[in-house]
Design a protein around this motif. Structure first.
Motif, PDB file in Angstrom:
ATOM      1  N   ILE A  25       0.869  -1.176   0.000  1.00  0.00           N
ATOM      2  CA  ILE A  25       0.000   0.000   0.000  1.00  0.00           C
ATOM      3  C   ILE A  25       0.905   1.225   0.000  1.00  0.00           C
ATOM      4  O   ILE A  25       1.761   1.380   0.869  1.00  0.00           O
ATOM      5  N   VAL A  26       0.725   2.062  -1.005  1.00  0.00           N
ATOM      6  CA  VAL A  26       1.602   3.205  -1.209  1.00  0.00           C
ATOM      7  C   VAL A  26       0.801   4.496  -1.116  1.00  0.00           C
ATOM      8  O   VAL A  26      -0.266   4.618  -1.721  1.00  0.00           O
ATOM      9  N   ARG A  27       1.313   5.440  -0.352  1.00  0.00           N
ATOM     10  CA  ARG A  27       0.705   6.764  -0.273  1.00  0.00           C
ATOM     11  C   ARG A  27       1.472   7.710  -1.185  1.00  0.00           C
ATOM     12  O   ARG A  27       2.695   7.812  -1.106  1.00  0.00           O
ATOM     13  N   VAL A  28       0.754   8.388  -2.054  1.00  0.00           N
ATOM     14  CA  VAL A  28       1.351   9.376  -2.947  1.00  0.00           C
ATOM     15  C   VAL A  28       0.749  10.730  -2.609  1.00  0.00           C
ATOM     16  O   VAL A  28      -0.476  10.906  -2.649  1.00  0.00           O
ATOM     17  N   ARG A  29       1.604  11.673  -2.270  1.00  0.00           N
ATOM     18  CA  ARG A  29       1.164  13.025  -1.929  1.00  0.00           C
ATOM     19  C   ARG A  29       1.135  13.844  -3.212  1.00  0.00           C
ATOM     20  O   ARG A  29       2.165  14.265  -3.724  1.00  0.00           O
ATOM     21  N   ARG A  32      -3.911   6.840  -2.182  1.00  0.00           N
ATOM     22  CA  ARG A  32      -3.306   5.543  -1.885  1.00  0.00           C
ATOM     23  C   ARG A  32      -3.562   4.543  -3.005  1.00  0.00           C
ATOM     24  O   ARG A  32      -4.628   4.532  -3.599  1.00  0.00           O
ATOM     25  N   PHE A  33      -2.534   3.710  -3.226  1.00  0.00           N
ATOM     26  CA  PHE A  33      -2.611   2.694  -4.270  1.00  0.00           C
ATOM     27  C   PHE A  33      -2.185   1.347  -3.706  1.00  0.00           C
ATOM     28  O   PHE A  33      -1.331   1.274  -2.810  1.00  0.00           O
ATOM     29  N   GLN A  34      -2.786   0.324  -4.265  1.00  0.00           N
ATOM     30  CA  GLN A  34      -2.310  -1.039  -4.009  1.00  0.00           C
ATOM     31  C   GLN A  34      -1.457  -1.443  -5.207  1.00  0.00           C
ATOM     32  O   GLN A  34      -1.933  -1.467  -6.343  1.00  0.00           O
ATOM     33  N   VAL A  35      -0.178  -1.720  -4.940  1.00  0.00           N
ATOM     34  CA  VAL A  35       0.770  -2.035  -6.010  1.00  0.00           C
ATOM     35  C   VAL A  35       1.276  -3.460  -5.812  1.00  0.00           C
ATOM     36  O   VAL A  35       1.701  -3.832  -4.718  1.00  0.00           O
ATOM     37  N   ARG A  88      -5.945   2.154  -7.594  1.00  0.00           N
ATOM     38  CA  ARG A  88      -6.199   3.217  -6.624  1.00  0.00           C
ATOM     39  C   ARG A  88      -7.206   2.735  -5.602  1.00  0.00           C
ATOM     40  O   ARG A  88      -8.219   2.099  -5.954  1.00  0.00           O
ATOM     41  N   LEU A  89      -6.939   3.013  -4.329  1.00  0.00           N
ATOM     42  CA  LEU A  89      -7.835   2.618  -3.259  1.00  0.00           C
ATOM     43  C   LEU A  89      -8.841   3.721  -2.999  1.00  0.00           C
ATOM     44  O   LEU A  89      -8.483   4.901  -2.898  1.00  0.00           O
TER      45      LEU A  89
END
Length: 309
Positions: free
Chosen positions: A253-257, A265-268, A297-298
């Protein structure tokens, strides 16, 4: 004998994927200026006693030691003492400090481990750029790295250093941007200048980007694909919040600002992939890289407000 690649382009042309190849074990850095001959391996301690002692103390504390020298310079510096630079990339706010110490006893490396600037050093307000030119480790690093270091130093005076082995000889010429520990590989002179200028502005360029040191390689790959998908280039814009591995597959789970939408947030999901190099010589016949399996994208969870009685 130093390794090398006799292909005129091959591994070092940018054809080989560089993503997710930054040195994993390097969040704390000690750079020691030493213009004399560099041994093939620093841990062999085939250096003057004081330099070897600094290297030994760094290794004992999990600090990455590097020998450095000014591009094109092979004479000892005139000032008394040993010039050192320290980089702390383990926290949310990396920093860089420098100093001239009389000897190993005058440099508090335990302070660096604790994230504190040693008393013998002062904070630097500009980044530094390291170009690997370690011929005794791999001749390609000198053949390609030396002209790149000199060219970059002409554009960024006093901010560029030649350095000993940084890892990933097959990606020469290698460029490291401190204090964050941003790695680039297979760099041309133009690409190195573009990457350095981007970093000075707080950004990364994905072309020939190897990743950020100190982060496991699968998570470097996750970050890379998240940046490629969103176009976010800020050094601090992407953070892996959680991850799990099932066999060869890594899910994170990645947070992109983002500048427009705030935090997204994305699940990669990624998995390893082998790339056959165009040179097939001593540098590497195959390079392990990563393939994007999915990126979704979450949707934020919204809770309904209970009705008032």
């Amino acid at each position: 004998m130093a390794k090398g690649c006799d292909h005129p382009l091959g591994c070092h042309s940018g054809e080989v994927p560089t993503l997710a190849s930054a040195t994993v074990g390097a969040r704390l850095w000690l750079l020691v200026e030493y213009p004399g001959p560099w041994p093939s391996h620093l841990e062999s301690f085939e250096l003057p006693e004081e330099i070897s002692e600094l290297v030994r103390r760094a290794l004992e504390r999990g600090i990455r030691p590097q020998l450095i020298r000014r591009p094109g310079r092979r004479t000892r510096p005139r000032e008394q003492g040993i010039r050192v630079l320290l980089a702390y990339a383990a926290g949310e706010r990396p920093w860089l400090a420098s100093g001239i110490v009389a000897g190993p006893e005058d440099l508090d490396l335990d302070a660096l481990v604790a994230g504190v600037v040693p008393g013998s050093c002062i904070l630097e307000d500009e980044p530094v750029f390291l170009v690997c030119t370690h011929a005794k480790r791999n001749v390609c690093c000198a053949r390609i790295g030396l002209p790149l270091a000199r060219s970059l130093a002409e554009n960024l005076p006093d901010r560029v250093w030649e350095t000993s082995h940084v890892g990933g000889d097959r990606y020469a010429a290698n460029l490291v941007c401190l204090p964050h520990g941003i790695f680039y590989g297979s760099m041309s002179q133009a690409a190195a200048l573009a990457a350095a200028n981007a970093y000075r502005s707080g950004e990364v360029i994905l072309d020939r980007y190897r990743g950020r040191a100190g982060i496991p390689e699968p998570l470097q790959a996750v970050e890379h694909f998240a940046r490629a998908h969103t176009g976010e280039c800020s050094v601090g814009a992407v953070a892996v919040e959680s991850s799990r591995t099932d066999g060869d597959v890594t899910e994170a789970i990645v947070r992109v600002r983002t500048k427009r939408r705030g935090d997204v947030r994305f699940q990669v999901v990624i998995e390893p992939s082998a790339f056959t190099t165009p040179c097939g010589t001593a540098c590497a016949e195959k390079v392990m890289t990563y393939r994007l399996v999915s990126l979704d994208r979450l949707t934020p969870v919204r809770y309904a407000t209970p009705a008032l009685a």
